[in-house]
Design an enzyme around this catalytic site. Structure first.
Site, PDB file in Angstrom:
ATOM      1  N   TRP A 162       0.787  -1.329  -0.109  1.00  0.00           N
ATOM      2  CA  TRP A 162       0.073  -0.052   0.174  1.00  0.00           C
ATOM      3  C   TRP A 162       0.938   1.090   0.087  1.00  0.00           C
ATOM      4  O   TRP A 162       0.552   2.074   0.483  1.00  0.00           O
ATOM      5  CB  TRP A 162      -1.000   0.155   1.238  1.00  0.00           C
ATOM      6  CG  TRP A 162      -1.944  -1.146   1.110  1.00  0.00           C
ATOM      7  CD1 TRP A 162      -1.674  -2.375   1.768  1.00  0.00           C
ATOM      8  CD2 TRP A 162      -3.013  -1.043   0.419  1.00  0.00           C
ATOM      9  NE1 TRP A 162      -2.730  -3.117   1.504  1.00  0.00           N
ATOM     10  CE2 TRP A 162      -3.747  -2.305   0.860  1.00  0.00           C
ATOM     11  CE3 TRP A 162      -3.934  -0.156  -0.100  1.00  0.00           C
ATOM     12  CZ2 TRP A 162      -4.814  -2.725   0.232  1.00  0.00           C
ATOM     13  CZ3 TRP A 162      -5.056  -0.644  -0.814  1.00  0.00           C
ATOM     14  CH2 TRP A 162      -5.684  -1.828  -0.656  1.00  0.00           C
ATOM     15  N   SER A 163       1.909   1.056  -0.438  1.00  0.00           N
ATOM     16  CA  SER A 163       3.247   2.154  -0.290  1.00  0.00           C
ATOM     17  C   SER A 163       2.546   3.578  -0.991  1.00  0.00           C
ATOM     18  O   SER A 163       2.417   3.479  -2.261  1.00  0.00           O
ATOM     19  CB  SER A 163       4.404   1.629  -0.963  1.00  0.00           C
ATOM     20  OG  SER A 163       5.253   2.803  -0.979  1.00  0.00           O
ATOM     21  N   ASN A 164       2.483   4.347  -0.350  1.00  0.00           N
ATOM     22  CA  ASN A 164       2.552   5.923  -0.887  1.00  0.00           C
ATOM     23  C   ASN A 164       3.496   6.182  -1.747  1.00  0.00           C
ATOM     24  O   ASN A 164       3.411   6.985  -2.720  1.00  0.00           O
ATOM     25  CB  ASN A 164       2.208   6.959   0.280  1.00  0.00           C
ATOM     26  CG  ASN A 164       0.996   6.426   1.344  1.00  0.00           C
ATOM     27  OD1 ASN A 164      -0.041   6.323   0.568  1.00  0.00           O
ATOM     28  ND2 ASN A 164       1.042   6.826   2.492  1.00  0.00           N
ATOM     29  N   LEU A 184       5.858   4.362  -3.489  1.00  0.00           N
ATOM     30  CA  LEU A 184       5.968   3.732  -4.799  1.00  0.00           C
ATOM     31  C   LEU A 184       4.912   4.412  -5.639  1.00  0.00           C
ATOM     32  O   LEU A 184       5.000   4.539  -6.966  1.00  0.00           O
ATOM     33  CB  LEU A 184       5.675   2.279  -4.524  1.00  0.00           C
ATOM     34  CG  LEU A 184       6.783   1.271  -4.110  1.00  0.00           C
ATOM     35  CD1 LEU A 184       6.444  -0.225  -3.906  1.00  0.00           C
ATOM     36  CD2 LEU A 184       8.073   1.563  -4.739  1.00  0.00           C
TER      37      LEU A 184
END
Ligand code: PLP
Length: 323
Positions: free
Chosen positions: A80-82, A84
């Site tokens: 859920w990386s903001n 990336l």
């Protein structure tokens, strides 16, 4: 809700969208019945492609990529990386190839599906391999394996990333000439370091760690501050990290955190549980304990991350659109 803009230097390499910072004034009810005025710096509204702290952390790195004529950037992040998500969006905007090495097996989250749609090549990494992401030898091997010519550290954690966040401090300084207390969520601490370097002794910056037991964050911040300010660090804002507001760990929630987010939703202040919700929860608690002086101006930095709300089924607003 009151919201208005004031100019910050545009530093999005390719977009004209970052020309304003947005301030929102809210009144926070405290458990003892007091009403606390709070100024929220809505970085989530600063940039359409990379909202929150992302545009600030990534802009210098992307500029360097351009200068060095790099073509393929590699970085790390969770499902859920903001980080990336933003890197993929900016990479597409700047016509740069991006590679994301993802913790675990799940490449099907809306976050990563969007990132892939913007051209990011995604590969899963086992948790044990992911733990090596800071190891220069491992990084080099990844660069070779995935034919990348520039590494973007996880979360943009490097002096260049922190330097980009100095303008956040400058925007706060411009608005509160006699000083303020500033609360910001921390992961790597890169954003906090930049804010501290952009402020001076009239300000105190309180970092709220979203992680459980991330005791190395202090050292990372000190390293970035040393790189930014050298021996002039005596003139910078005072800062302190709090480790007791992780609500059970990274991306964990509890009923108190859910209540704070529900309050934000009802007051035109959308937050998410991983970072910004914890920052507001901590701010309230630190006001009650007296760690924050209720009589001085108080700023909450909204570092964005709203796309990640989709990872929490209990959030009604689960459908924050992609870009
Ligand atoms: C929404 C949000 N807030 C806060 C942070 C913490 O930022 P930093 O890693 O610079 O401490 C992050 C991570 O980058 C984030 O995505």
């Amino acid at each position: 809700m009151k919201s208005f803009g004031s100019p910050v230097p545009p530093h999005h390499p390719h977009s004209e969208t970052l020309t304003h910072v947005h301030w929102q004034q809210v009144t926070l009810p405290l458990p003892d019945g007091r009403q606390q005025p709070l100024q929220v710096l809505r970085l989530d509204r600063c940039d359409a492609l990379a909202p929150g702290n992302k545009i600030f952390k990534l802009s210098g790195l992307l500029r360097t990529a351009r200068q060095r004529e790099c073509r393929r950037l590699l970085s790390f992040g969770g499902p859920w990386s903001n980080h990336l998500h933003a890197l993929a969006a900016l990479g597409r905007e700047m016509d740069l190839q991006t590679v994301g090495l993802v913790r675990g097996e799940d490449l099907a989250t809306p976050t990563l599906v969007e990132a892939a749609g913007w051209g990011m090549a995604l590969y899963p990494l086992s948790r044990s391999l992911y733990r090596q992401r800071h190891d220069p030898a491992f990084q080099l091997a990844c660069m070779q394996d995935y034919r990348a010519d520039m590494l973007i550290p996880e979360g943009g954690d490097c002096p260049e990333g922190a330097r980009g966040c100095q303008v956040i401090g400058a925007a706060i300084r411009q608005r509160f000439e006699s000083g303020a207390q500033v609360v910001v969520a921390t992961g790597t601490g890169t954003t906090l370091a930049g804010i501290v370097a952009g402020l001076d002794k009239r300000f105190q910056v309180l970092g709220i760690s979203a992680l459980k037991g991330a005791l190395d964050t202090q050292q990372r911040i000190l390293a970035n501050l040393q790189a930014l300010a050298g021996d002039n660090d005596e003139t910078l804002a005072d800062w302190r990290l709090y480790h007791e507001f992780h609500c059970g760990g990274f991306a964990r929630t509890n009923s108190e955190l859910r209540a704070v987010i529900a309050w934000g939703d009802h007051h035109g202040l959308p937050l998410e549980p991983v970072y910004t919700g914890k920052a507001l929860l901590a701010l309230r608690s630190l006001l009650s304990s007296g760690d924050i002086d209720a009589g001085r101006p108080l700023v909450l930095v909204h570092t964005g991350g709203l796309q990640g709300r989709r990872g929490f089924d209990w959030l009604a607003l689960g459908a924050q659109p992609g870009h």
